[in-house]
Write a protein that holds these residues in place. Sequence first.
Motif, PDB file in Angstrom:
ATOM      1  N   LEU A  33      23.198  63.608  44.188  1.00  6.92           N
ATOM      2  CA  LEU A  33      22.219  63.488  45.343  1.00  6.92           C
ATOM      3  C   LEU A  33      21.259  64.383  45.474  1.00  6.92           C
ATOM      4  CD1 LEU A  33      24.538  61.944  47.809  1.00  6.92           C
ATOM      5  CD2 LEU A  33      23.278  60.701  46.318  1.00  6.92           C
ATOM      6  N   GLY A  34      20.175  64.589  46.204  1.00  6.94           N
ATOM      7  CA  GLY A  34      19.552  65.524  46.570  1.00  6.94           C
ATOM      8  C   GLY A  34      18.040  65.051  46.804  1.00  6.94           C
ATOM      9  N   SER A  38      14.390  68.230  43.467  1.00  9.24           N
ATOM     10  CA  SER A  38      15.241  69.062  43.665  1.00  9.24           C
ATOM     11  C   SER A  38      15.977  69.339  42.203  1.00  9.24           C
ATOM     12  CB  SER A  38      16.775  68.696  44.414  1.00  9.24           C
ATOM     13  OG  SER A  38      17.163  67.566  44.069  1.00  9.24           O
ATOM     14  N   LYS A  40      17.344  66.802  39.822  1.00 10.64           N
ATOM     15  CA  LYS A  40      18.312  65.841  39.575  1.00 10.64           C
ATOM     16  C   LYS A  40      17.840  65.051  38.265  1.00 10.64           C
ATOM     17  CE  LYS A  40      17.392  63.106  42.912  1.00 10.64           C
ATOM     18  NZ  LYS A  40      16.419  63.976  43.750  1.00 10.64           N
ATOM     19  N   HIS A 198      19.107  57.462  44.968  1.00  5.12           N
ATOM     20  CA  HIS A 198      18.733  57.655  46.417  1.00  5.12           C
ATOM     21  C   HIS A 198      19.225  56.585  47.364  1.00  5.12           C
ATOM     22  CE1 HIS A 198      15.809  60.859  45.836  1.00  5.12           C
ATOM     23  NE2 HIS A 198      15.281  60.309  44.842  1.00  5.12           N
ATOM     24  N   VAL A 210      30.679  63.841  44.412  1.00  2.00           N
ATOM     25  CA  VAL A 210      29.052  64.099  44.770  1.00  2.00           C
ATOM     26  C   VAL A 210      28.968  65.655  44.324  1.00  2.00           C
ATOM     27  CG1 VAL A 210      27.683  64.031  46.661  1.00  2.00           C
ATOM     28  CG2 VAL A 210      29.364  62.385  46.553  1.00  2.00           C
ATOM     29  N   PHE A 212      25.477  67.864  45.054  1.00  2.00           N
ATOM     30  CA  PHE A 212      24.020  67.899  45.865  1.00  2.00           C
ATOM     31  C   PHE A 212      23.438  68.904  45.428  1.00  2.00           C
ATOM     32  CE2 PHE A 212      21.891  69.470  49.803  1.00  2.00           C
ATOM     33  CZ  PHE A 212      21.010  68.103  50.088  1.00  2.00           C
ATOM     34  N   ASP A 214      20.113  71.113  45.523  1.00  2.00           N
ATOM     35  CA  ASP A 214      19.261  71.680  46.408  1.00  2.00           C
ATOM     36  C   ASP A 214      18.364  72.650  45.839  1.00  2.00           C
ATOM     37  OD1 ASP A 214      17.598  71.886  48.672  1.00  2.00           O
ATOM     38  OD2 ASP A 214      19.008  72.983  49.680  1.00  2.00           O
ATOM     39  N   ASP A 221      29.464  70.442  45.751  1.00  2.00           N
ATOM     40  CA  ASP A 221      30.455  69.703  44.632  1.00  2.00           C
ATOM     41  C   ASP A 221      31.649  69.482  45.451  1.00  2.00           C
ATOM     42  OD1 ASP A 221      32.094  69.113  42.563  1.00  2.00           O
ATOM     43  OD2 ASP A 221      31.318  70.976  41.497  1.00  2.00           O
ATOM     44  N   PHE A 227      31.641  65.245  51.485  1.00  2.00           N
ATOM     45  CA  PHE A 227      29.940  65.495  51.720  1.00  2.00           C
ATOM     46  C   PHE A 227      29.426  64.674  52.871  1.00  2.00           C
ATOM     47  CE2 PHE A 227      25.927  63.759  50.433  1.00  2.00           C
ATOM     48  CZ  PHE A 227      25.294  64.986  50.275  1.00  2.00           C
ATOM     49  N   ILE A 235      22.725  69.607  54.099  1.00  2.00           N
ATOM     50  CA  ILE A 235      23.322  68.218  53.848  1.00  2.00           C
ATOM     51  C   ILE A 235      22.917  67.281  54.973  1.00  2.00           C
ATOM     52  CG2 ILE A 235      25.375  66.948  53.312  1.00  2.00           C
ATOM     53  CD1 ILE A 235      26.437  69.435  51.708  1.00  2.00           C
ATOM     54  N   TYR A 238      19.419  66.186  55.191  1.00  5.30           N
ATOM     55  CA  TYR A 238      19.176  65.352  54.012  1.00  5.30           C
ATOM     56  C   TYR A 238      19.784  64.044  54.148  1.00  5.30           C
ATOM     57  CZ  TYR A 238      20.239  63.017  49.496  1.00  5.30           C
ATOM     58  OH  TYR A 238      20.157  61.913  48.415  1.00  5.30           O
TER      59      TYR A 238
END
Length: 245
Positions: A33-34, A38, A40, A198, A210, A212, A214, A221, A227, A235, A238
Amino acid sequence: MLELKNVSKSFGDNTVLDDVDLQVREGETTVILGPSGSGKSTLLRVMDLLEVPESGSLRINEDGVEFGSTLSDSRIRSIRKHSAMVFQGYNLFPNQSVLKNVSLPPVLNGKLSAAEAESRARELLGKVGLGDRLNEYPDNLSGGQQQRVAIARVLAIAPDYLLFDEPTSALDPELEAEVIKVLVDLAEEKRSLVVVTHNIQFAKKVADRVLFLDNGSIGFDGSPDEFFASSNERIRRYLTTFEVA
Ligand SMILES: Nc1ncnc2c1ncn2[C@@H]1O[C@H](COP(=O)(O)OP(=O)(O)OP(=O)(O)O)[C@@H](O)[C@H]1O
Ligand SMILES: [Mg+2]
Protein backbone atom coordinates in the motif's frame (compact mmCIF):
# COMPACT_ATOMS: atom_id res chain seq x y z
CA MET A 1 11.74 -16.44 -0.50
CA LEU A 2 12.03 -13.31 -2.61
CA GLU A 3 14.41 -10.78 -1.17
CA LEU A 4 15.48 -7.27 -2.12
CA LYS A 5 18.48 -5.73 -0.39
CA ASN A 6 19.62 -2.10 -0.47
CA VAL A 7 17.70 -1.48 -3.67
CA SER A 8 17.83 2.06 -5.05
CA LYS A 9 16.21 3.19 -8.26
CA SER A 10 16.08 6.70 -9.72
CA PHE A 11 14.57 8.19 -12.83
CA GLY A 12 16.81 11.16 -13.58
CA ASP A 13 17.14 13.00 -10.27
CA ASN A 14 13.91 11.51 -8.91
CA THR A 15 14.85 8.82 -6.37
CA VAL A 16 11.90 6.42 -6.52
CA LEU A 17 13.25 3.58 -4.38
CA ASP A 18 15.63 4.61 -1.65
CA ASP A 19 17.69 1.77 -0.17
CA VAL A 20 14.78 -0.66 0.10
CA ASP A 21 15.15 -3.93 1.98
CA LEU A 22 12.34 -6.44 2.00
CA GLN A 23 11.54 -10.11 2.01
CA VAL A 24 8.44 -11.72 0.54
CA ARG A 25 7.76 -15.04 2.19
CA GLU A 26 6.47 -18.09 0.39
CA GLY A 27 2.83 -19.02 0.84
CA GLU A 28 1.81 -15.55 1.98
CA THR A 29 -0.11 -12.67 0.47
CA THR A 30 1.97 -9.52 0.79
CA VAL A 31 -0.02 -6.38 0.07
CA ILE A 32 1.83 -3.20 -0.88
CA LEU A 33 0.00 0.00 0.00
CA GLY A 34 1.05 3.62 -0.26
CA PRO A 35 0.16 6.94 -1.82
CA SER A 36 0.20 7.48 -5.55
CA GLY A 37 3.75 8.01 -6.77
CA SER A 38 5.34 6.36 -3.72
CA GLY A 39 7.07 3.74 -5.90
CA LYS A 40 4.76 0.70 -5.58
CA SER A 41 4.66 -0.20 -9.28
CA THR A 42 8.38 0.40 -9.59
CA LEU A 43 9.03 -1.92 -6.66
CA LEU A 44 6.87 -4.65 -8.20
CA ARG A 45 8.52 -4.19 -11.59
CA VAL A 46 11.95 -4.59 -10.00
CA MET A 47 10.83 -8.02 -8.69
CA ASP A 48 10.25 -9.08 -12.31
CA LEU A 49 13.27 -7.11 -13.65
CA LEU A 50 11.02 -4.93 -15.81
CA GLU A 51 12.94 -2.15 -14.06
CA VAL A 52 16.58 -2.57 -13.18
CA PRO A 53 17.78 -0.58 -10.16
CA GLU A 54 21.16 1.15 -9.98
CA SER A 55 22.23 -0.71 -6.87
CA GLY A 56 21.28 -3.47 -4.48
CA SER A 57 20.41 -7.10 -5.06
CA LEU A 58 17.45 -9.37 -5.78
CA ARG A 59 17.25 -13.00 -4.76
CA ILE A 60 14.40 -15.36 -5.65
CA ASN A 61 14.68 -18.85 -4.24
CA GLU A 62 18.11 -20.12 -5.35
CA ASP A 63 18.63 -17.45 -8.04
CA GLY A 64 20.10 -14.01 -7.47
CA VAL A 65 21.44 -10.89 -9.13
CA GLU A 66 23.53 -7.96 -7.99
CA PHE A 67 22.58 -4.68 -9.61
CA GLY A 68 25.11 -2.12 -10.75
CA SER A 69 26.48 -3.81 -13.85
CA THR A 70 24.81 -4.93 -17.06
CA LEU A 71 22.65 -8.04 -16.70
CA SER A 72 22.85 -10.70 -19.39
CA ASP A 73 19.63 -11.86 -21.07
CA SER A 74 20.14 -15.36 -19.71
CA ARG A 75 20.43 -14.00 -16.15
CA ILE A 76 17.26 -11.97 -16.60
CA ARG A 77 15.40 -15.01 -18.01
CA SER A 78 16.60 -17.18 -15.19
CA ILE A 79 15.29 -14.73 -12.56
CA ARG A 80 12.05 -14.12 -14.44
CA LYS A 81 11.06 -17.74 -14.58
CA HIS A 82 10.23 -17.56 -10.88
CA SER A 83 7.59 -14.86 -11.13
CA ALA A 84 4.82 -13.53 -13.34
CA MET A 85 3.00 -10.23 -13.34
CA VAL A 86 -0.68 -9.47 -13.90
CA PHE A 87 -1.14 -5.89 -15.05
CA GLN A 88 -4.05 -3.51 -14.85
CA GLY A 89 -4.64 -3.82 -18.63
CA TYR A 90 -4.86 -7.47 -19.47
CA ASN A 91 -2.59 -7.83 -22.53
CA LEU A 92 -4.47 -10.83 -23.90
CA PHE A 93 -3.83 -12.08 -27.44
CA PRO A 94 -6.82 -10.57 -29.29
CA ASN A 95 -6.74 -13.08 -32.17
CA GLN A 96 -6.71 -16.15 -29.98
CA SER A 97 -9.57 -17.80 -28.13
CA VAL A 98 -9.77 -17.66 -24.36
CA LEU A 99 -8.59 -21.28 -24.24
CA LYS A 100 -5.56 -20.55 -26.44
CA ASN A 101 -4.71 -17.43 -24.46
CA VAL A 102 -4.21 -19.67 -21.44
CA SER A 103 -2.81 -22.80 -23.11
CA LEU A 104 -0.25 -21.18 -25.44
CA PRO A 105 2.24 -19.58 -23.00
CA PRO A 106 3.37 -22.82 -21.31
CA VAL A 107 3.73 -24.45 -24.77
CA LEU A 108 5.71 -21.48 -26.12
CA ASN A 109 8.10 -21.55 -23.18
CA GLY A 110 8.52 -25.31 -23.45
CA LYS A 111 6.99 -26.16 -20.07
CA LEU A 112 4.09 -28.33 -21.28
CA SER A 113 3.02 -30.30 -24.34
CA ALA A 114 0.04 -28.93 -26.28
CA ALA A 115 -2.27 -31.61 -24.86
CA GLU A 116 -1.11 -31.06 -21.26
CA ALA A 117 -1.41 -27.30 -21.66
CA GLU A 118 -4.94 -27.55 -23.01
CA SER A 119 -6.16 -29.72 -20.20
CA ARG A 120 -4.51 -27.44 -17.64
CA ALA A 121 -6.03 -24.36 -19.34
CA ARG A 122 -9.53 -25.90 -19.16
CA GLU A 123 -9.05 -26.60 -15.48
CA LEU A 124 -7.75 -23.09 -14.71
CA LEU A 125 -10.48 -21.36 -16.72
CA GLY A 126 -13.04 -23.43 -14.81
CA LYS A 127 -11.44 -22.29 -11.59
CA VAL A 128 -11.76 -18.59 -12.51
CA GLY A 129 -15.40 -19.15 -13.54
CA LEU A 130 -14.95 -19.08 -17.32
CA GLY A 131 -15.30 -22.76 -18.15
CA ASP A 132 -18.21 -21.92 -20.47
CA ARG A 133 -16.34 -19.22 -22.47
CA LEU A 134 -13.42 -21.25 -23.78
CA ASN A 135 -13.95 -20.50 -27.47
CA GLU A 136 -14.82 -16.83 -27.05
CA TYR A 137 -12.40 -14.10 -28.15
CA PRO A 138 -11.16 -11.57 -25.56
CA ASP A 139 -12.98 -8.62 -27.16
CA ASN A 140 -16.30 -10.32 -26.46
CA LEU A 141 -15.64 -10.53 -22.73
CA SER A 142 -16.21 -7.98 -19.99
CA GLY A 143 -13.20 -6.32 -18.36
CA GLY A 144 -13.58 -8.53 -15.29
CA GLN A 145 -13.75 -11.65 -17.43
CA GLN A 146 -10.67 -10.57 -19.37
CA GLN A 147 -8.78 -9.97 -16.16
CA ARG A 148 -9.76 -13.46 -14.97
CA VAL A 149 -8.40 -14.91 -18.23
CA ALA A 150 -5.18 -12.97 -17.58
CA ILE A 151 -4.97 -14.51 -14.10
CA ALA A 152 -5.59 -18.03 -15.48
CA ARG A 153 -2.88 -17.39 -18.07
CA VAL A 154 -0.36 -16.47 -15.41
CA LEU A 155 -1.35 -19.50 -13.32
CA ALA A 156 -0.79 -21.71 -16.39
CA ILE A 157 2.92 -20.95 -16.38
CA ALA A 158 3.03 -21.89 -12.68
CA PRO A 159 5.39 -19.22 -11.35
CA ASP A 160 6.57 -19.32 -7.74
CA TYR A 161 5.49 -15.70 -7.17
CA LEU A 162 2.45 -13.98 -8.64
CA LEU A 163 2.73 -10.21 -8.85
CA PHE A 164 -0.40 -8.09 -9.24
CA ASP A 165 -0.32 -4.36 -9.95
CA GLU A 166 -3.75 -2.93 -9.16
CA PRO A 167 -5.47 -5.92 -10.74
CA THR A 168 -8.97 -4.51 -10.26
CA SER A 169 -8.52 -0.78 -10.66
CA ALA A 170 -9.81 -0.64 -14.26
CA LEU A 171 -13.05 -2.43 -13.32
CA ASP A 172 -16.54 -1.40 -12.26
CA PRO A 173 -17.36 -2.48 -8.69
CA GLU A 174 -19.44 -5.46 -9.80
CA LEU A 175 -16.71 -6.79 -12.09
CA GLU A 176 -14.09 -5.98 -9.50
CA ALA A 177 -15.88 -8.29 -7.06
CA GLU A 178 -15.55 -11.23 -9.50
CA VAL A 179 -11.80 -10.71 -9.80
CA ILE A 180 -11.37 -10.21 -6.06
CA LYS A 181 -13.09 -13.53 -5.46
CA VAL A 182 -10.49 -15.27 -7.66
CA LEU A 183 -7.64 -13.52 -5.82
CA VAL A 184 -9.09 -14.42 -2.41
CA ASP A 185 -9.24 -18.07 -3.53
CA LEU A 186 -5.56 -17.93 -4.53
CA ALA A 187 -4.65 -16.35 -1.20
CA GLU A 188 -6.55 -19.11 0.63
CA GLU A 189 -4.60 -21.71 -1.33
CA LYS A 190 -1.44 -20.22 0.18
CA ARG A 191 0.03 -19.16 -3.13
CA SER A 192 2.84 -16.61 -2.89
CA LEU A 193 1.20 -13.37 -3.94
CA VAL A 194 2.40 -9.78 -4.00
CA VAL A 195 -0.47 -7.36 -4.57
CA VAL A 196 -0.34 -3.62 -5.10
CA THR A 197 -3.80 -2.18 -4.57
CA HIS A 198 -5.69 0.96 -3.67
CA ASN A 199 -8.66 -1.12 -2.50
CA ILE A 200 -8.37 -1.06 1.27
CA GLN A 201 -11.24 -3.49 1.93
CA PHE A 202 -9.63 -6.00 -0.42
CA ALA A 203 -6.25 -5.45 1.27
CA LYS A 204 -7.81 -6.14 4.69
CA LYS A 205 -9.38 -9.30 3.36
CA VAL A 206 -6.35 -10.91 1.69
CA ALA A 207 -3.23 -9.56 3.37
CA ASP A 208 -1.10 -11.80 5.53
CA ARG A 209 1.32 -8.92 5.61
CA VAL A 210 1.25 -5.23 4.69
CA LEU A 211 4.12 -3.16 3.35
CA PHE A 212 3.50 0.58 3.33
CA LEU A 213 5.62 2.44 0.85
CA ASP A 214 6.09 6.13 1.48
CA ASN A 215 8.26 8.24 -0.75
CA GLY A 216 10.46 5.35 -1.87
CA SER A 217 10.99 3.81 1.57
CA ILE A 218 9.25 1.04 3.48
CA GLY A 219 7.37 2.96 6.18
CA PHE A 220 5.68 -0.10 7.66
CA ASP A 221 6.20 -3.84 7.45
CA GLY A 222 3.93 -6.01 9.56
CA SER A 223 0.55 -7.60 10.07
CA PRO A 224 -2.62 -6.03 8.66
CA ASP A 225 -4.06 -5.76 12.19
CA GLU A 226 -1.10 -3.65 13.31
CA PHE A 227 -1.18 -1.60 10.15
CA PHE A 228 -4.85 -0.68 10.29
CA ALA A 229 -4.59 0.11 14.02
CA SER A 230 -1.36 2.08 13.64
CA SER A 231 -1.17 5.49 15.26
CA ASN A 232 1.68 6.54 12.98
CA GLU A 233 0.77 9.94 11.65
CA ARG A 234 1.72 9.20 8.04
CA ILE A 235 -0.28 5.95 7.98
CA ARG A 236 -3.31 7.60 9.63
CA ARG A 237 -3.23 10.34 7.01
CA TYR A 238 -3.08 7.75 4.21
CA LEU A 239 -5.95 5.70 5.67
CA THR A 240 -8.09 8.80 6.27
CA THR A 241 -8.16 9.54 2.55
CA PHE A 242 -10.02 6.24 2.08
CA GLU A 243 -12.37 6.65 5.03
CA VAL A 244 -13.44 10.05 3.73
CA ALA A 245 -13.79 8.87 0.12
N1 LIG B 1 9.59 5.01 -16.61
C1 LIG B 1 9.63 6.08 -15.81
N2 LIG B 1 10.31 7.19 -16.15
C2 LIG B 1 10.38 8.27 -15.33
N3 LIG B 1 9.78 8.32 -14.13
C3 LIG B 1 9.08 7.25 -13.74
C4 LIG B 1 8.96 6.07 -14.54
N4 LIG B 1 8.19 5.16 -13.88
C5 LIG B 1 7.86 5.76 -12.72
N5 LIG B 1 8.38 7.00 -12.61
C6 LIG B 1 8.23 7.92 -11.46
O1 LIG B 1 8.52 7.20 -10.29
C7 LIG B 1 7.65 7.57 -9.22
C8 LIG B 1 6.99 6.34 -8.68
O2 LIG B 1 6.14 5.80 -9.68
P1 LIG B 1 5.33 4.45 -9.44
O3 LIG B 1 4.63 4.19 -10.71
O4 LIG B 1 6.23 3.40 -8.93
O5 LIG B 1 4.33 4.90 -8.29
P2 LIG B 1 3.06 4.14 -7.69
O6 LIG B 1 3.27 4.09 -6.21
O7 LIG B 1 2.87 2.85 -8.40
O8 LIG B 1 1.88 5.16 -8.00
P3 LIG B 1 0.33 4.87 -8.38
O9 LIG B 1 -0.34 4.51 -7.07
O10 LIG B 1 -0.15 6.17 -8.88
O11 LIG B 1 0.29 3.75 -9.39
C9 LIG B 1 6.72 8.63 -9.80
O12 LIG B 1 7.25 9.88 -9.44
C10 LIG B 1 6.81 8.40 -11.29
O13 LIG B 1 6.60 9.60 -11.98
MG1 LIG C 1 1.37 2.14 -9.67
